[in-house]
Design an enzyme around this catalytic site. Structure first.
Site, short mmCIF file in Angstrom:
data_model
loop_
_atom_site.label_atom_id
_atom_site.label_comp_id
_atom_site.label_asym_id
_atom_site.label_seq_id
_atom_site.Cartn_x
_atom_site.Cartn_y
_atom_site.Cartn_z
N TYR A 54 0.85 -1.19 0.00
CA TYR A 54 0.00 0.00 0.00
C TYR A 54 0.89 1.24 0.00
O TYR A 54 1.75 1.37 -0.85
CB TYR A 54 -0.98 -0.06 1.18
CG TYR A 54 -2.19 0.81 0.98
CD1 TYR A 54 -2.95 0.73 -0.19
CD2 TYR A 54 -2.57 1.73 1.94
CE1 TYR A 54 -4.05 1.54 -0.40
CE2 TYR A 54 -3.68 2.55 1.75
CZ TYR A 54 -4.41 2.46 0.58
OH TYR A 54 -5.50 3.26 0.38
N LYS B 234 -19.10 -21.32 -11.52
CA LYS B 234 -18.36 -21.10 -12.77
C LYS B 234 -16.95 -20.61 -12.44
O LYS B 234 -15.96 -21.03 -13.06
CB LYS B 234 -19.09 -20.06 -13.61
CG LYS B 234 -18.58 -19.92 -15.03
CD LYS B 234 -19.27 -20.89 -15.95
CE LYS B 234 -18.75 -20.77 -17.36
NZ LYS B 234 -19.79 -20.51 -18.34
#
Length: 431
Positions: free
Chosen positions: A38, A93
């Protein structure tokens, strides 16, 4: 059914709930690690991408991230159940993408049936992803949604209910025709159903060599003919001039039947009117257009396929979409075009002719299996699909000019894919 319901609910609700998660791919245990992940370290790749947008593929997870997007209006076997109820399917999926091809997925359920709103939403989030898999969107809206997005988003994009089915059935058709010694340019095909899957299948069959005058499409009203009014553009392109009214009429002398419709519309008597060595793909789920036993009893020269795993010749999109996207992502394709779809179909067909591995035989509790009338396309658990189909798709993308990255060492790429899958199955995150 009671046991299935209880087991399925337990499977999905056990902690952590659902089937997908997010896993860190970089070190994060020290203050220095976090300063890289970060602030202030993250500013460096941000500025690199600002100045050279293509660097996003180098410094983020974009190149291995696919969006599985649906509004839940046409969920297989369930119909219009809405976006919330479709989420378990989209997560499933995503699981298949990951375990079969190492592709990361965010599932996104959009709460709209408005084409313009759907397209705008997908366009706005597209920069996040390396590819977009549209799923379970009803016809005719799915045609316009896909057309618009293909024109306006430069990513590999595919509505799997259309093109996945088309690719797999094309592979099965090519091999079935080879077995019976028929030329694709000469066969007569009857397609029952006029929705997304039927339309895509018919289009791909034409690309493979089927003649338009030899293809008849039927919907719930019977044969789609030029004389019928109020045809959608999707139906009108397949309207025939032949004097036919019913499915039974169309099947007389036909070589191939493709069913993407509903159970009970096909009979043994209809099959008996077809040409010698008829090919019947009865793909309605969960029950095919004609029961397996009735179809097989109708005549001994029949080649028969369904969408079910408990019968031979299961036509299942899972042997296509993970590897199609894998190949497209790895060359940073800007589309999934006709050349890539045909390459995938031919690669799948070719793999079925290779000797079946012991691993596949063990997985399906079989002593032997070989290319023939009861084995037209590979089994879903054949790990060779990853290298075979991904390489074919990547190569077609490069040769057709939609790839932004070139692969020159195909042996090294194949080895990389094998290592990729090995890492996935060992629980390590990839790429």
């Amino acid at each position: 059914m009671k046991n299935l319901k209880e087991e399925a609910l337990q499977y999905h609700s056990s902690a952590p709930k659902g089937k997908l998660g997010v896993v860190p791919t970089k070190p994060y245990r020290t203050q220095h690690d976090l300063s890289m992940a970060y602030t202030p370290g993250v500013a460096v790749p941000c500025l690199e991408i600002r100045d050279q947008p293509e660097k996003v593929y180098e410094y983020t997870a974009k190149e291995n991230l696919v969006a599985v997007i649906s509004n839940g209006t046409a969920v297989l076997g369930l119909g219009d159940i809405g976006p919330l109820a479709s989420k378990p399917v989209m997560e499933g999926k995503g699981l298949l993408f990951k375990v079969l091809a190492g592709v990361n997925v965010y599932d996104i359920e959009i709460d709209t049936t408005d084409v313009e709103e759907f397209v705008r939403t997908v366009k706005l989030i597209a920069p996040t992803f390396g590819g977009i898999n549209l799923e379970d969107i009803k016809a005719p809206q799915c045609f316009e949604i896909e057309r618009r997005l293909r024109e306006e988003v430069a990513l590999p994009l595919m509505h799997d209910d259309q093109h996945g089915t088309a690719i797999i059935t094309s592979a099965a058709l090519l091999n079935a025709l080879e077995l019976v010694g028929k030329r694709i340019e000469e066969v007569r095909i009857v397609v029952n159903g006029a929705g997304a899957a039927a339309t895509a299948c018919a289009k791909l069959y034409l690309s493979l060599g089927v003649r338009l005058e030899n293809l008849v499409m039927c919907d719930s009203k019977g044969v789609i003919t030029r004389g019928r009014g109020n045809l959608t553009p999707e139906k009108a392109q397949f309207a025939t001039e032949r004097d036919l009214a019913t499915l039974a009429d169309a099947l007389v002398g036909a070589d191939v039947f493709l069913g993407v419709s509903k159970a009970g519309v096909l009979t043994g008597e209809m099959i008996r009117t077809m040409a010698p060595d008829p090919i019947v793909f009865a793909l309605a789920n969960p029950d095919p257009e004609i029961p397996y036993e009735e179809a097989k009893a109708s005549r001994p020269d029949l080649i028969f396929a369904t969408g079910r795993s408990d019968y031979p010749n299961q036509v299942n999109n899972v042997i296509g979409f993970p590897y199609i996207f894998r190949g497209a992502l790895d060359v940073r394709a800007t589309a999934i075009n006709e050349e890539m779809k045909i390459a995938a179909a031919r690669a799948i067909a070719g793999l079925a002719k290779q000797p079946v591995t012991g691993e596949v035989l063990h997985a399906y509790n079989l002593d032997e299996l070989a290319f023939g009338r009861d084995y037209l396309i590979p089994k879903p658990l054949d790990k060779r699909l990853l290298t075979t189909v991904s390489i074919a798709v990547a190569r077609a993308a490069i040769e057709s000019g939609v790839a932004q990255r070139t692969i020159t060492d195909w042996h090294a790429y194949a080895a990389e894919l094998v290592c990729l899958l090995d890492r996935v199955h060992k629980g390590a995150d990839v790429r």
